[in-house]
Design a protein around this motif. Structure first.
Motif, mmCIF file in Angstrom:
data_model
loop_
_atom_site.group_PDB
_atom_site.id
_atom_site.type_symbol
_atom_site.label_atom_id
_atom_site.label_comp_id
_atom_site.label_asym_id
_atom_site.label_seq_id
_atom_site.Cartn_x
_atom_site.Cartn_y
_atom_site.Cartn_z
ATOM 1 N N TYR A 78 32.490 49.679 31.143
ATOM 2 C CA TYR A 78 34.075 49.465 31.205
ATOM 3 C C TYR A 78 34.607 49.643 32.397
ATOM 4 O O TYR A 78 34.317 50.947 33.099
ATOM 5 C CB TYR A 78 34.714 50.254 30.249
ATOM 6 C CG TYR A 78 36.208 50.138 30.179
ATOM 7 C CD1 TYR A 78 36.717 49.138 29.439
ATOM 8 C CD2 TYR A 78 37.017 51.212 30.766
ATOM 9 C CE1 TYR A 78 38.154 48.716 29.460
ATOM 10 C CE2 TYR A 78 38.414 50.933 30.854
ATOM 11 C CZ TYR A 78 38.775 49.786 30.432
ATOM 12 O OH TYR A 78 40.205 49.559 30.391
ATOM 13 N N GLU A 79 35.226 48.755 33.166
ATOM 14 C CA GLU A 79 35.795 48.857 34.621
ATOM 15 C C GLU A 79 37.245 48.163 34.252
ATOM 16 O O GLU A 79 37.556 47.391 33.564
ATOM 17 C CB GLU A 79 35.214 48.016 35.287
ATOM 18 C CG GLU A 79 33.919 48.509 35.927
ATOM 19 C CD GLU A 79 33.984 49.935 36.480
ATOM 20 O OE1 GLU A 79 34.717 49.869 37.465
ATOM 21 O OE2 GLU A 79 33.130 50.814 36.441
ATOM 22 N N GLU A 80 38.160 48.919 34.882
ATOM 23 C CA GLU A 80 39.457 48.467 35.160
ATOM 24 C C GLU A 80 39.619 47.539 36.361
ATOM 25 O O GLU A 80 39.203 47.933 37.298
ATOM 26 C CB GLU A 80 40.717 49.562 35.152
ATOM 27 C CG GLU A 80 40.883 50.109 33.831
ATOM 28 C CD GLU A 80 42.247 50.938 33.782
ATOM 29 O OE1 GLU A 80 42.746 50.998 34.797
ATOM 30 O OE2 GLU A 80 42.307 51.578 32.626
ATOM 31 N N VAL A 81 40.198 46.572 36.398
ATOM 32 C CA VAL A 81 40.289 45.681 37.536
ATOM 33 C C VAL A 81 41.589 45.181 37.539
ATOM 34 O O VAL A 81 42.373 45.050 36.721
ATOM 35 C CB VAL A 81 39.279 44.284 37.317
ATOM 36 C CG1 VAL A 81 37.862 44.797 37.360
ATOM 37 C CG2 VAL A 81 39.487 43.492 35.872
ATOM 38 N N ASP A 82 41.687 44.664 39.039
ATOM 39 C CA ASP A 82 43.152 44.218 39.076
ATOM 40 C C ASP A 82 43.591 43.090 38.175
ATOM 41 O O ASP A 82 42.718 42.110 38.006
ATOM 42 C CB ASP A 82 43.363 43.781 40.605
ATOM 43 C CG ASP A 82 43.257 44.790 41.560
ATOM 44 O OD1 ASP A 82 43.644 46.084 41.230
ATOM 45 O OD2 ASP A 82 42.989 44.576 42.722
ATOM 46 N N ALA A 83 44.734 42.916 37.618
ATOM 47 C CA ALA A 83 45.248 41.972 36.650
ATOM 48 C C ALA A 83 45.671 40.762 37.528
ATOM 49 O O ALA A 83 45.893 40.790 38.927
ATOM 50 C CB ALA A 83 46.257 42.345 35.929
ATOM 51 N N ASP A 84 45.663 39.474 36.864
ATOM 52 C CA ASP A 84 46.263 38.345 37.571
ATOM 53 C C ASP A 84 45.580 37.847 38.876
ATOM 54 O O ASP A 84 46.050 37.465 39.892
ATOM 55 C CB ASP A 84 47.524 38.282 37.928
ATOM 56 C CG ASP A 84 48.421 38.721 36.659
ATOM 57 O OD1 ASP A 84 48.170 38.182 35.506
ATOM 58 O OD2 ASP A 84 49.593 39.407 36.703
ATOM 59 N N ARG A 85 44.039 37.927 38.752
ATOM 60 C CA ARG A 85 43.305 37.445 40.068
ATOM 61 C C ARG A 85 41.929 37.239 39.311
ATOM 62 O O ARG A 85 41.419 37.741 38.269
ATOM 63 C CB ARG A 85 43.152 38.290 41.259
ATOM 64 C CG ARG A 85 42.563 39.444 41.090
ATOM 65 C CD ARG A 85 42.608 40.184 42.457
ATOM 66 N NE ARG A 85 41.137 40.080 43.016
ATOM 67 C CZ ARG A 85 40.363 40.766 43.455
ATOM 68 N NH1 ARG A 85 40.721 42.000 43.466
ATOM 69 N NH2 ARG A 85 39.413 40.237 43.936
ATOM 70 N N GLU A 86 41.200 36.583 40.298
ATOM 71 C CA GLU A 86 39.831 36.178 39.493
ATOM 72 C C GLU A 86 38.886 37.076 40.164
ATOM 73 O O GLU A 86 39.196 37.731 41.246
ATOM 74 C CB GLU A 86 39.358 34.765 40.040
ATOM 75 C CG GLU A 86 39.899 33.598 39.595
ATOM 76 C CD GLU A 86 39.487 32.098 39.872
ATOM 77 O OE1 GLU A 86 38.401 32.113 40.403
ATOM 78 O OE2 GLU A 86 40.033 31.381 39.301
ATOM 79 N N HIS A 87 37.856 37.482 39.427
ATOM 80 C CA HIS A 87 36.888 38.387 39.841
ATOM 81 C C HIS A 87 35.416 37.915 39.837
ATOM 82 O O HIS A 87 35.247 37.086 38.663
ATOM 83 C CB HIS A 87 37.066 39.639 38.882
ATOM 84 C CG HIS A 87 38.208 40.317 38.996
ATOM 85 N ND1 HIS A 87 38.503 41.351 39.938
ATOM 86 C CD2 HIS A 87 39.236 40.277 38.217
ATOM 87 C CE1 HIS A 87 39.703 41.488 39.769
ATOM 88 N NE2 HIS A 87 40.232 41.121 38.705
ATOM 89 N N GLN A 88 34.650 38.342 40.662
ATOM 90 C CA GLN A 88 33.203 37.652 40.618
ATOM 91 C C GLN A 88 32.239 38.676 39.872
ATOM 92 O O GLN A 88 32.257 39.947 40.183
ATOM 93 C CB GLN A 88 32.650 37.261 42.129
ATOM 94 C CG GLN A 88 31.221 37.018 42.070
ATOM 95 C CD GLN A 88 30.820 36.982 43.612
ATOM 96 O OE1 GLN A 88 31.340 37.676 44.344
ATOM 97 N NE2 GLN A 88 30.026 35.976 43.715
ATOM 98 N N ILE A 89 31.639 38.296 38.724
ATOM 99 C CA ILE A 89 30.656 39.333 38.082
ATOM 100 C C ILE A 89 29.346 38.708 38.257
ATOM 101 O O ILE A 89 29.295 37.283 37.923
ATOM 102 C CB ILE A 89 31.175 39.337 36.713
ATOM 103 C CG1 ILE A 89 32.667 39.923 36.461
ATOM 104 C CG2 ILE A 89 30.480 40.026 35.514
ATOM 105 C CD1 ILE A 89 33.346 39.633 35.267
ATOM 106 N N ALA A 90 28.487 39.313 38.544
ATOM 107 C CA ALA A 90 27.114 38.860 38.803
ATOM 108 C C ALA A 90 25.970 39.938 38.200
ATOM 109 O O ALA A 90 26.350 41.017 38.104
ATOM 110 C CB ALA A 90 26.781 38.721 40.110
ATOM 111 N N THR A 91 24.617 39.525 38.089
ATOM 112 C CA THR A 91 23.737 40.574 37.869
ATOM 113 C C THR A 91 22.714 40.210 39.043
ATOM 114 O O THR A 91 22.601 39.234 39.840
ATOM 115 C CB THR A 91 22.892 40.238 36.346
ATOM 116 O OG1 THR A 91 22.535 38.593 36.407
ATOM 117 C CG2 THR A 91 23.975 40.509 35.151
#
Length: 91
Positions: A78-91
């Motif tokens: 669980y992570e809190e990320v900035d709202a209203d923007r796209e995020h890059q999620i990768a493995t």
């Protein structure tokens, strides 16, 4: 006979896996599972890995170029990320 026993041992070792991931303390995990609203201006992001075959394979989980941990079957992050923007999620 030896070849058959060797093959069985290899298959058993691969199927069992030995993924060890440091877990959060029970209280932190309980708190994350309450699904409370994130902080102002943030979004809550859950990343979950379903347990299945291939459990011995470990992968790092990256959010916006930062490693947040290593996966294991039936483990979540669980992570809190900035709202209203796209995020890059990768493995």
């Amino acid at each position: 006979m030896k070849k058959a026993l060797f093959s069985i041992a290899i298959i058993a070792a691969l199927a069992t896996g030995c993924a060890t991931v440091p877990m959060e303390q029970g209280e932190s995990s309980k708190l994350a599972k309450q699904f409370t609203p994130p902080s102002e201006g943030k979004s809550g992001l859950y990343v979950y890995r379903k347990g299945s075959l291939g459990g011995a394979l470990k992968k790092d989980v990256w959010i916006n170029g930062e490693c947040i941990g290593e996966t294991a079957p039936d483990i979540f992050f669980y992570e809190e990320v900035d709202a209203d923007r796209e995020h890059q999620i990768a493995t």
